[in-house]
Design a protein around this motif. Structure first.
Motif, PDB file in Angstrom:
ATOM      1  N   VAL A   4     -13.344   1.080 -15.394  1.00 37.56           N
ATOM      2  CA  VAL A   4     -12.906  -0.348 -15.165  1.00 37.56           C
ATOM      3  C   VAL A   4     -11.242  -0.194 -15.308  1.00 37.56           C
ATOM      4  O   VAL A   4     -10.874   0.237 -16.297  1.00 37.56           O
ATOM      5  CB  VAL A   4     -13.297  -0.986 -16.550  1.00 37.56           C
ATOM      6  CG1 VAL A   4     -13.082  -2.381 -16.288  1.00 37.56           C
ATOM      7  CG2 VAL A   4     -14.945  -0.856 -16.848  1.00 37.56           C
ATOM      8  N   ASP A   5     -10.909  -0.531 -14.342  1.00 39.89           N
ATOM      9  CA  ASP A   5      -9.425  -0.580 -13.794  1.00 39.89           C
ATOM     10  C   ASP A   5      -8.634  -1.951 -14.242  1.00 39.89           C
ATOM     11  O   ASP A   5      -8.906  -2.935 -13.792  1.00 39.89           O
ATOM     12  CB  ASP A   5      -9.210  -0.140 -12.476  1.00 39.89           C
ATOM     13  CG  ASP A   5      -7.875   0.325 -12.085  1.00 39.89           C
ATOM     14  OD1 ASP A   5      -7.162   1.057 -13.018  1.00 39.89           O
ATOM     15  OD2 ASP A   5      -7.584   0.490 -10.790  1.00 39.89           O
ATOM     16  N   GLU A   6      -7.711  -1.696 -15.221  1.00 42.93           N
ATOM     17  CA  GLU A   6      -7.081  -2.818 -16.016  1.00 42.93           C
ATOM     18  C   GLU A   6      -5.613  -3.067 -15.576  1.00 42.93           C
ATOM     19  O   GLU A   6      -4.884  -1.979 -15.468  1.00 42.93           O
ATOM     20  CB  GLU A   6      -7.405  -2.674 -17.309  1.00 42.93           C
ATOM     21  CG  GLU A   6      -6.810  -3.935 -18.326  1.00 42.93           C
ATOM     22  CD  GLU A   6      -7.599  -4.005 -19.552  1.00 42.93           C
ATOM     23  OE1 GLU A   6      -8.714  -4.249 -19.719  1.00 42.93           O
ATOM     24  OE2 GLU A   6      -6.898  -3.553 -20.518  1.00 42.93           O
ATOM     25  N   THR A   7      -5.302  -4.330 -15.369  1.00 42.29           N
ATOM     26  CA  THR A   7      -3.738  -4.486 -15.113  1.00 42.29           C
ATOM     27  C   THR A   7      -3.104  -4.357 -16.499  1.00 42.29           C
ATOM     28  O   THR A   7      -3.576  -4.483 -17.623  1.00 42.29           O
ATOM     29  CB  THR A   7      -3.436  -5.881 -14.359  1.00 42.29           C
ATOM     30  OG1 THR A   7      -3.605  -6.973 -15.699  1.00 42.29           O
ATOM     31  CG2 THR A   7      -4.478  -6.437 -13.513  1.00 42.29           C
ATOM     32  N   LEU A  19      -1.498  -7.261  -9.708  1.00 37.66           N
ATOM     33  CA  LEU A  19      -3.101  -7.056  -9.502  1.00 37.66           C
ATOM     34  C   LEU A  19      -3.291  -6.690  -7.975  1.00 37.66           C
ATOM     35  O   LEU A  19      -3.982  -5.587  -7.687  1.00 37.66           O
ATOM     36  CB  LEU A  19      -3.662  -8.448  -9.652  1.00 37.66           C
ATOM     37  CG  LEU A  19      -5.190  -8.546  -9.250  1.00 37.66           C
ATOM     38  CD1 LEU A  19      -5.901  -7.588 -10.262  1.00 37.66           C
ATOM     39  CD2 LEU A  19      -5.756  -9.968  -9.497  1.00 37.66           C
ATOM     40  N   ARG A  20      -2.454  -7.281  -7.170  1.00 40.34           N
ATOM     41  CA  ARG A  20      -2.620  -6.691  -5.674  1.00 40.34           C
ATOM     42  C   ARG A  20      -2.184  -5.186  -5.519  1.00 40.34           C
ATOM     43  O   ARG A  20      -2.877  -4.287  -5.012  1.00 40.34           O
ATOM     44  CB  ARG A  20      -1.675  -7.568  -4.776  1.00 40.34           C
ATOM     45  CG  ARG A  20      -1.584  -7.121  -3.401  1.00 40.34           C
ATOM     46  CD  ARG A  20      -0.900  -7.833  -2.395  1.00 40.34           C
ATOM     47  NE  ARG A  20      -1.492  -9.221  -2.268  1.00 40.34           N
ATOM     48  CZ  ARG A  20      -0.893 -10.525  -2.710  1.00 40.34           C
ATOM     49  NH1 ARG A  20       0.274 -10.344  -3.444  1.00 40.34           N
ATOM     50  NH2 ARG A  20      -1.428 -11.470  -2.817  1.00 40.34           N
ATOM     51  N   ASP A  21      -1.284  -4.788  -6.203  1.00 41.60           N
ATOM     52  CA  ASP A  21      -0.449  -3.500  -5.972  1.00 41.60           C
ATOM     53  C   ASP A  21      -1.322  -2.383  -6.748  1.00 41.60           C
ATOM     54  O   ASP A  21      -1.589  -1.497  -6.172  1.00 41.60           O
ATOM     55  CB  ASP A  21       0.821  -3.163  -6.985  1.00 41.60           C
ATOM     56  CG  ASP A  21       2.057  -4.043  -6.073  1.00 41.60           C
ATOM     57  OD1 ASP A  21       1.650  -4.445  -5.164  1.00 41.60           O
ATOM     58  OD2 ASP A  21       3.078  -4.251  -6.660  1.00 41.60           O
ATOM     59  N   GLY A  50       5.902  -1.246 -14.856  1.00 42.57           N
ATOM     60  CA  GLY A  50       5.887   0.306 -15.279  1.00 42.57           C
ATOM     61  C   GLY A  50       4.734   1.206 -15.085  1.00 42.57           C
ATOM     62  O   GLY A  50       4.787   2.348 -15.551  1.00 42.57           O
ATOM     63  N   PHE A  51       3.822   0.644 -14.380  1.00 41.94           N
ATOM     64  CA  PHE A  51       2.577   1.200 -14.397  1.00 41.94           C
ATOM     65  C   PHE A  51       2.112   1.592 -12.958  1.00 41.94           C
ATOM     66  O   PHE A  51       0.854   2.167 -12.798  1.00 41.94           O
ATOM     67  CB  PHE A  51       1.355   0.794 -15.026  1.00 41.94           C
ATOM     68  CG  PHE A  51       1.843   0.498 -16.648  1.00 41.94           C
ATOM     69  CD1 PHE A  51       2.017   1.800 -17.442  1.00 41.94           C
ATOM     70  CD2 PHE A  51       2.353  -0.641 -16.979  1.00 41.94           C
ATOM     71  CE1 PHE A  51       1.947   1.412 -18.740  1.00 41.94           C
ATOM     72  CE2 PHE A  51       2.993  -0.625 -18.634  1.00 41.94           C
ATOM     73  CZ  PHE A  51       2.565   0.410 -19.250  1.00 41.94           C
ATOM     74  N   LEU A  52       2.805   1.179 -11.926  1.00 44.54           N
ATOM     75  CA  LEU A  52       2.496   1.329 -10.534  1.00 44.54           C
ATOM     76  C   LEU A  52       3.722   2.156  -9.630  1.00 44.54           C
ATOM     77  O   LEU A  52       4.934   2.041  -9.934  1.00 44.54           O
ATOM     78  CB  LEU A  52       2.187   0.098  -9.923  1.00 44.54           C
ATOM     79  CG  LEU A  52       0.704  -0.470 -10.392  1.00 44.54           C
ATOM     80  CD1 LEU A  52       0.532  -1.848 -10.177  1.00 44.54           C
ATOM     81  CD2 LEU A  52      -0.401   0.318 -10.027  1.00 44.54           C
ATOM     82  N   PRO A  53       3.248   2.591  -8.579  1.00 49.05           N
ATOM     83  CA  PRO A  53       4.243   3.626  -7.966  1.00 49.05           C
ATOM     84  C   PRO A  53       5.115   2.784  -6.980  1.00 49.05           C
ATOM     85  O   PRO A  53       4.905   1.771  -6.761  1.00 49.05           O
ATOM     86  CB  PRO A  53       3.366   4.510  -6.919  1.00 49.05           C
ATOM     87  CG  PRO A  53       1.952   3.745  -7.022  1.00 49.05           C
ATOM     88  CD  PRO A  53       1.807   2.867  -8.131  1.00 49.05           C
ATOM     89  N   SER A  63       0.724  -1.259  -0.052  1.00 50.68           N
ATOM     90  CA  SER A  63       0.045   0.047  -0.048  1.00 50.68           C
ATOM     91  C   SER A  63       0.618   1.189   0.024  1.00 50.68           C
ATOM     92  O   SER A  63       2.036   1.216   0.645  1.00 50.68           O
ATOM     93  CB  SER A  63      -0.916  -0.136   1.272  1.00 50.68           C
ATOM     94  OG  SER A  63      -0.020  -0.052   2.356  1.00 50.68           O
ATOM     95  N   MET A  64       0.402   2.413  -0.774  1.00 50.77           N
ATOM     96  CA  MET A  64       1.092   3.514  -0.660  1.00 50.77           C
ATOM     97  C   MET A  64       0.290   4.777  -0.968  1.00 50.77           C
ATOM     98  O   MET A  64      -0.407   4.840  -2.035  1.00 50.77           O
ATOM     99  CB  MET A  64       2.031   3.332  -2.011  1.00 50.77           C
ATOM    100  CG  MET A  64       3.366   3.818  -1.889  1.00 50.77           C
ATOM    101  SD  MET A  64       4.305   3.170  -3.373  1.00 50.77           S
ATOM    102  CE  MET A  64       4.614   1.640  -2.919  1.00 50.77           C
ATOM    103  N   LEU A  65       0.034   5.417   0.005  1.00 52.01           N
ATOM    104  CA  LEU A  65      -0.876   6.646  -0.037  1.00 52.01           C
ATOM    105  C   LEU A  65      -0.474   7.586  -1.009  1.00 52.01           C
ATOM    106  O   LEU A  65       0.748   7.832  -1.198  1.00 52.01           O
ATOM    107  CB  LEU A  65      -1.233   7.263   1.158  1.00 52.01           C
ATOM    108  CG  LEU A  65      -1.954   6.456   2.178  1.00 52.01           C
ATOM    109  CD1 LEU A  65      -2.096   7.018   3.659  1.00 52.01           C
ATOM    110  CD2 LEU A  65      -3.226   6.307   1.783  1.00 52.01           C
ATOM    111  N   TYR A  66      -1.347   8.203  -1.778  1.00 51.42           N
ATOM    112  CA  TYR A  66      -1.041   9.245  -2.775  1.00 51.42           C
ATOM    113  C   TYR A  66      -0.268  10.599  -2.002  1.00 51.42           C
ATOM    114  O   TYR A  66      -1.013  10.765  -1.008  1.00 51.42           O
ATOM    115  CB  TYR A  66      -2.221   9.669  -3.507  1.00 51.42           C
ATOM    116  CG  TYR A  66      -1.953  10.530  -4.731  1.00 51.42           C
ATOM    117  CD1 TYR A  66      -1.386  10.149  -6.000  1.00 51.42           C
ATOM    118  CD2 TYR A  66      -2.073  12.051  -4.441  1.00 51.42           C
ATOM    119  CE1 TYR A  66      -1.129  11.262  -6.750  1.00 51.42           C
ATOM    120  CE2 TYR A  66      -1.827  13.063  -5.361  1.00 51.42           C
ATOM    121  CZ  TYR A  66      -1.332  12.410  -6.579  1.00 51.42           C
ATOM    122  OH  TYR A  66      -1.053  13.435  -7.456  1.00 51.42           O
ATOM    123  N   PRO A  67       0.673  11.140  -2.469  1.00 45.99           N
ATOM    124  CA  PRO A  67       1.400  12.181  -1.401  1.00 45.99           C
ATOM    125  C   PRO A  67       0.602  13.241  -1.527  1.00 45.99           C
ATOM    126  O   PRO A  67      -0.240  13.645  -2.325  1.00 45.99           O
ATOM    127  CB  PRO A  67       2.537  12.379  -2.486  1.00 45.99           C
ATOM    128  CG  PRO A  67       2.689  11.310  -3.748  1.00 45.99           C
ATOM    129  CD  PRO A  67       1.388  11.011  -3.791  1.00 45.99           C
TER     130      PRO A  67
END
Ligand code: GCB
Length: 600
Positions: free
Chosen positions: A353-356, A379-381, A99-102, A2-6
C-alpha cells in the motif's frame, strides 16, 4: 512529472555518484566527509547532526564522460529531504520541494561531454505547516505532552521558536539529506520519456509511450520470464495480446514478471511488469478475482548508521524476514519508499500500500492551509513514479489526518484527492487514507474510501494494559464498522516492547505483553469476515525524535532495530503460517494449539 527509473542498456548509460562527498552546515567554514546516499544525521557525534534545523551543503566534482558525446545528459536525484537547491559551479540550476520523490536536471547546455564542474546540493531539513510531512517551528515537546498555557513553559517555547527549533508532527526521526542515489544519466537525444502499461487478466496489455524529440518508430515487445517474445506491437499507444498469460500473484503464489522491451529510434527501455487485476467487491479485496487477506507489519525506512538512506542489503534482509513471517504485505508508512524496494517486492510477491508523505495533519486548522494543491502534486508524482508496479495494490493519500473535529471541512479536503488518485492512476487501484483512532461515528472521510484503514491502540494509548477491556471496547467499534459494509484493515496496532524485558504478569513493555496484546486483538479480528487485513505496528523498532514517551525510539517493532525477533515475531510467524495454510481467508483462522502465549 513522469520519470523512468534509470537503467544501463545498449542505448542508455548511467554513472552512480555515490561515495564520500564534502559536507558542511550552512555557515560553517570547514568541509567534512560524508557518505552519500544516506541520512547525514547519524554520521557524526556532533549534536547538530541530529538536532539542527536548517540548510546543509554537499559538494563534489562531476565529469561527463567524453564518450557521451551527442547524447542527452541529465542528473537524477532519487530523493533529497526535504527540499533541495542544485548548483553547478556556484550557479543554481534547479530546485525541488519534497524529500521522497525523484527529480531530474537536464545538463544540455550546462556541462558538455569531457567537461568537469563542481556539483553542490543544498538540502533543507525544515518542516512546517507548508511541508509534507508536517512539522512545527519552535517546539521540541513530544506531541500530546506540551503543557499548554503555563506561562513559564510558553516562554520556553517562544525561546525555542526564536532559536529555530523544529519539531516533527510525526513519530519518526526527521532523517534528511541526500538519502537515495544521485546519478548522471545519458540517453539518446530523442528518448523514451515514459511508459504506461495496463495489463488485464485475459492477457490484454494496453500501452502508452511518451517520447521526447523526433525519435522515429516506436516498437514494443513483451518478453516472458525466459526471454521469449510473448507479444509485439508498434506505435505510441495500443493494445497487445499475450496468449495464455501467466499472472502475477502475491506469495505464496507466483509473482510472474514479463518485460516490456520498448524501442524508439535509437533508444531502448526495458520495463518489468506483472499481469494482475485488483478491485474491491463488497467487503472483499480481490487480486486476480480471488479474495486477498492483508497480513504483514507496516514498515519504515530506518536503520542504524544509514538512517533513512537506501540500503539494498537491508531491503533484501527485510523482505526475507517477511517471507520468514509468512507476511504478504506492508504499507509504506509514512512516505513513498525508494524505488528499489518496489522492484524487489514485484519480484518477491509482497503486496504494497503506497503512501504519500501527508502525515502530521492532525490539527483541524490544517484544512485552512493551502496544502491541497501541493498534496495533489505529490500524489501525482508518486503515482507517475510507481504506476507500473504490480506489487502496489492500493494508494494511501496519507496517515492519520484529523477527520473528525471538522468532519465536513475534512471531507472537502480529502475527497477531491481521493477522486484525483482514481483519475491519475491508469490501473485505477483502490484508494484509501489511513484513519487515526478518533470519533469514527462523526468521521466522513475514512468511510468514504474504497477500503477502510484504521489505526487503533486499544490497550496501549487508551485502556492501557487492560486487555480484557481493550477487547470489549474494540468489539464495540467493530460492531459499528460491520454496519458500514466496507472492507476494513487494521492498519496499525501495537505495543512498545523492550526486547529482553520479561514479566510473568505480562505487563506493558514486556515481550509477554506484546504477545498477549496481539493475541487479544486477533481474537476480535478473527470474528469478523469484513476485516480483510492486519498490519501490526511496526516491523522493527525505529528511531524517533526524543521525548518522554520514547526510550531510544519507538519500540513497537516485532523485531529490534537490528532485526532480531521478539517473542511477538515468533507468534505472528505461527499465526500467519496457519493463515497461509487456510488460504489466507479472513475470519476463519485456526491457530495451532501450540501457539499460545506461553509457548510462542
Ligand atoms: C500512530 C502513527 C505512527 C506512530 C504510532 C505509535 O498512530 O501512525 O506513526 O509511530 O502511532 O507508535 O505511536
Amino acid at each position: 512529472m513522469s520519470m523512468l527509473y534509470p537503467q544501463n542498456n545498449a542505448s542508455r548509460m548511467m554513472l552512480d555518484l555515490g561515495g564520500i562527498w564534502d559536507f558542511r552546515f550552512q555557515g560553517d567554514e570547514e568541509w567534512q566527509p560524508l557518505a552519500v546516499p544516506a541520512s547525514y544525521n547519524d554520521q557524526s557525534p556532533d549534536a547538530r547532526f541530529r538536532s539542527r534545523a536548517g540548510v546543509v551543503e554537499y559538494r563534489r566534482k562531476i565529469t561527463i564522460p567524453a564518450a557521451w558525446k551527442g547524447m542527452r545528459t541529465c542528473l537524477r536525484f532519487d530523493a533529497v529531504a526535504h527540499s533541495a537547491r542544485i548548483l553547478l559551479d556556484g550557479r543554481e540550476i534547479a530546485s525541488h520541494r519534497g524529500g521522497f520523490l525523484p527529480f531530474e536536471v537536464e545538463l544540455d547546455g550546462l556541462l558538455g561531454p569531457g567537461e568537469t564542474a563542481e556539483l553542490a546540493v543544498e538540502a533543507d531539513n525544515r518542516i512546517n505547516h507548508g511541508t509534507l510531512p508536517i512539522g512545527t517551528e519552535g517546539d521540541t515537546a513530544f506531541f500530546g505532552s506540551d503543557n499548554p498555557g503555563i506561562p513559564s513553559v510558553e516562554a520556553g517555547k517562544k525561546r525555542q521558536a526564536e532559536q529555530g527549533v523544529n519539531r516533527p508532527a510525526f513519530d519518526f526521526f526527521n532523517y534528511t539529506g541526500i538519502q537515495r542515489p544521485v546519478r548522471l544519466l545519458a540517453t539518446p537525444r530523442a528518448y523514451i520519456r515514459d511508459v504506461t502499461l495496463v495489463p488485464s487478466m485475459n492477457g490484454e496489455v494496453r500501452f502508452s509511450i511518451e517520447t521526447s524529440g523526433e525519435s522515429g518508430e516506436t516498437r514494443i515487445e513483451v518478453l516472458d520470464a525466459e526471454g521469449r517474445v510473448a507479444a509485439r506491437g508498434s506505435g505510441r499507444q495500443g493494445t497487445l495480446q499475450i496468449t495464455k498469460p501467466k499472472l502475477w500473484e502475491p506469495r505464496p503464489g507466483t509473482p510472474y514478471l514479463y518485460t516490456a522491451r520498448i524501442t524508439c529510434g535509437e533508444d531502448l527501455y526495458e520495463l518489468p511488469f506483472g499481469i494482475r487485476e485488483v478491485k474491491t467487491d463488497g467487503t472483499r479485496f480481490l487480486i486476480n478475482g480471488k479474495p486477498f487477506h492483508f497480513h504483514g507489519p507496516c514498515k519504515h525506512e530506518d536503520s542504524p548508521f544509514h538512517g533513512r538512506g537506501l540500503d539494498t542489503c537491508l531491503n533484501v534482509t527485510d523482505i526475507n524476514l517477511y517471507h520468514w513471517l509468512h507476511a504478504n504485505c506492508f504499507r509504506t508508512s509514512h512516505y513513498p519508499y525508494a524505488e528499489e524496494m518496489y522492484q524487489l517486492c514485484d519480484r518477491e510477491g509482497i503486496v504494497i500500500v503506497d503512501e504519500t508523505p501527508a502525515v502530521g495533519m492532525w490539527a483541524s486548522e490544517n484544512y485552512g492551509w493551502n496544502l491541497a494543491d501541493y498534496h495533489e502534486q505529490v500524489l501525482r508524482d508518486m503515482i507517475d513514479r510507481d504506476k507500473n508496479h504490480p506489487c502496489i495494490v492500493m494508494w494511501s493519500l496519507g496517515n492519520e489526518p484529523d477527520t473528525d473535529t471538522l468532519p465536513e471541512k475534512a471531507y472537502s479536503y480529502w475527497h477531491p484527492l481521493y477522486e484525483a488518485a482514481h483519475r491519475m492512476d491508469p490501473q485505477n487501484r483502490p484508494v484509501t487514507v489511513v484513519g487515526c483512532q478518533n470519533r469514527y461515528d462523526r468521521d466522513k472521510v475514512i468511510c468514504s474510501m474504497d477500503v477502510v484503514l484504521i489505526n487503533r491502540y486499544y490497550g496501549w494509548y487508551n485502556l492501557s494494559g487492560d486487555l480484557e477491556t481493550a477487547k470489549y471496547a474494540f468489539r464495540i467499534e467493530l460492531d459499528w464498522w460491520e454496519k458500514q459494509h466496507k472492507p476494513v484493515i487494521l492498519s496499525e496496532y501495537g505495543a512498545d516492547t523492550i526486547a529482553g524485558l520479561h514479566g510473568a504478569a505480562a505487563e506493558m513493555f514486556t515481550e509477554e505483553f506484546q504477545v498477549a496484546y496481539y493475541q487479544a486483538m486477533s481474537e476480535c479480528l478473527d470474528e469478523r469476515a469484513f476485516v480483510i487485513g492486519e498490519m501490526p505496528w511496526n516491523f522493527a523498532d525505529f528511531s524517533t525524535c526524543q521525548g518522554p514517551m520514547r526510550a531510544g525510539g519507538n519500540r513497537k517493532g516485532l523485531f529490534t532495530r537490528d532485526r532480531r525477533p521478539k517473542m511477538a515475531a515468533h507468534w505472528f510467524r505461527k499465526r500467519w503460517e496457519a493463515m497461509e495454510a487456510s488460504d489466507g481467508m479472513q475470519g476463519r483462522v485456526q491457530l495451532p494449539d501450540s501457539c499460545t502465549q506461553e509457548k510462542c
